[in-house]
Design an enzyme around this catalytic site. Structure first.
Site, mmCIF file in Angstrom:
data_model
loop_
_atom_site.group_PDB
_atom_site.id
_atom_site.type_symbol
_atom_site.label_atom_id
_atom_site.label_comp_id
_atom_site.label_asym_id
_atom_site.label_seq_id
_atom_site.Cartn_x
_atom_site.Cartn_y
_atom_site.Cartn_z
ATOM 1 N N ASP A 43 0.952 -1.228 -0.080
ATOM 2 C CA ASP A 43 -0.218 -0.086 -0.155
ATOM 3 C C ASP A 43 1.004 1.318 -0.213
ATOM 4 O O ASP A 43 1.562 1.501 1.044
ATOM 5 C CB ASP A 43 -1.034 0.066 1.208
ATOM 6 C CG ASP A 43 -1.899 1.234 1.169
ATOM 7 O OD1 ASP A 43 -3.024 1.152 0.777
ATOM 8 O OD2 ASP A 43 -1.381 2.332 1.786
ATOM 9 N N TYR A 48 3.087 9.815 -0.564
ATOM 10 C CA TYR A 48 4.157 9.239 0.244
ATOM 11 C C TYR A 48 5.327 9.760 -0.521
ATOM 12 O O TYR A 48 6.300 9.289 -0.077
ATOM 13 C CB TYR A 48 4.146 7.822 0.468
ATOM 14 C CG TYR A 48 2.742 7.449 1.225
ATOM 15 C CD1 TYR A 48 2.042 8.386 1.794
ATOM 16 C CD2 TYR A 48 2.208 6.051 0.989
ATOM 17 C CE1 TYR A 48 1.003 7.913 2.430
ATOM 18 C CE2 TYR A 48 1.336 5.624 1.716
ATOM 19 C CZ TYR A 48 0.622 6.590 2.435
ATOM 20 O OH TYR A 48 -0.642 6.212 3.293
ATOM 21 N N LYS A 73 -3.097 5.882 -4.083
ATOM 22 C CA LYS A 73 -4.119 6.954 -3.863
ATOM 23 C C LYS A 73 -4.000 8.049 -4.596
ATOM 24 O O LYS A 73 -2.730 8.645 -4.707
ATOM 25 C CB LYS A 73 -4.052 7.067 -2.141
ATOM 26 C CG LYS A 73 -4.014 5.902 -1.353
ATOM 27 C CD LYS A 73 -3.923 5.994 0.015
ATOM 28 C CE LYS A 73 -3.741 4.671 0.791
ATOM 29 N NZ LYS A 73 -2.104 4.694 0.618
ATOM 30 N N HIS A 106 -7.544 9.637 -1.165
ATOM 31 C CA HIS A 106 -6.830 9.561 0.171
ATOM 32 C C HIS A 106 -7.848 10.174 1.348
ATOM 33 O O HIS A 106 -7.735 9.765 2.285
ATOM 34 C CB HIS A 106 -5.505 10.486 -0.226
ATOM 35 C CG HIS A 106 -4.568 9.891 0.779
ATOM 36 N ND1 HIS A 106 -3.091 9.805 0.299
ATOM 37 C CD2 HIS A 106 -4.449 9.419 1.953
ATOM 38 C CE1 HIS A 106 -2.318 9.226 1.304
ATOM 39 N NE2 HIS A 106 -3.199 9.002 2.251
#
Length: 273
Positions: A43, A48, A73, A106
């Site tokens: 994930d 990120y 996401k 998200h």
């Protein structure tokens, strides 16, 4: 590896590796290690900043793509129909994949009020076969209900902060009633306070397991999906070593009763950037 069947018939591993706050290069090693251990679900997310590292880790592991389940996401600033489609293509390029298994919104960012439009872009990606399943993160019941009322494809899951001190019981009941899985991020609680709870420690001692393993087992036994994060090889192994015991009904109840509605992350209604 135990799997669950999502509401569109796609099978998803019940436990995966989360890579939030993991630097790009470190993500490569963590993903490779996790896949070697037996994880098949990874994930990540655009925000990120480690999708390239995740993609490299997938390649380095050498496991056939069809055996893996990859989630990413769309970030808040990319919400909207066209911008979501563009953001997805950019994520796909960074991951060096032809498709992703699960694409998520998200955050709902309710003050912007773009999540329905954004979700309709996810529906388009799903209809075009670029993703195998679509869902959301951090949605409250009111946000989920609006998607159910205004969109045509039911979300397969809702990924939210969840741990014994934030049980999300009402939300989970709603999700269960609507065939939407609850997926737990920060399942061991940021800061790890819950791992020092006497109830958790006593159960861990009984089974010869660590407190972290007991908490992960609690998530699994309540039929949630869980994505513990670690960059430490031994912890990656430990978090996966949870399939040789189950909690009793009384133990599940005692952990459920630890709920304090204690969040470490923001409340979904408060995050709008």
């Amino acid at each position: 590896m135990k799997t669950v069947t999502l509401n569109n018939g796609v099978k998803m591993p019940q436990i995966g590796l989360g890579v939030w706050q993991v630097e790009d290069e470190v993500a490569t090693d963590s993903v490779k290690k996790a896949i070697e251990v037996g994880y098949r679900s990874i994930d990540t997310a655009a925000i990120y900043k480690n999708e390239r590292g995740v993609g490299k880790g997938i390649k380095a592991a050498g496991v056939p793509r069809e055996e893996l389940f990859i989630t990413t996401k769309v970030w808040n600033e990319d919400q909207g129909y066209e911008s979501t489609i563009k953001a997805f293509e950019e994520s796909l390029e960074r991951l060096e994949l032809d498709y992703v298994d699960l694409y998520l919104i998200h955050w709902p960012t309710p003050k912007k009020d773009t999540y329905v439009e954004t979700y309709k872009a996810l529906e388009k990606l799903y209809e075009d076969g670029k993703v195998r399943a679509i869902g959301v993160c951090n949605f409250e019941i009111v946000h989920l209900q609006r998607l159910l009322d205004e969109c045509s494809v039911k979300p397969v899951l809702n990924q939210v902060e969840c741990h014994p001190y934030l049980g999300q019981h009402e939300l989970k009941t709603f999700c269960d009633e609507n065939e939407i899985f609850l997926e737990a991020w920060s399942p061991l609680m940021q800061g790890g306070d819950v791992l020092n709870d006497d109830t958790i420690k006593n159960i861990a001692e009984k089974y010869g397991k660590t407190p972290a393993q007991v908490v992960i087992r609690w998530h699994l036994d309540r039929h949630s999906i869980v994505i513990p994060k670690s960059v430490t090889p031994s912890r990656i192994e430990e978090n996966f070593d949870v399939f040789d015991f189950e909690l009793t009904d009384d133990e599940m109840t005692s952990i459920n009763d630890l709920d304090r509605n204690e969040r470490k992350g923001p409340h979904p209604n408060d995050l709008n950037d």
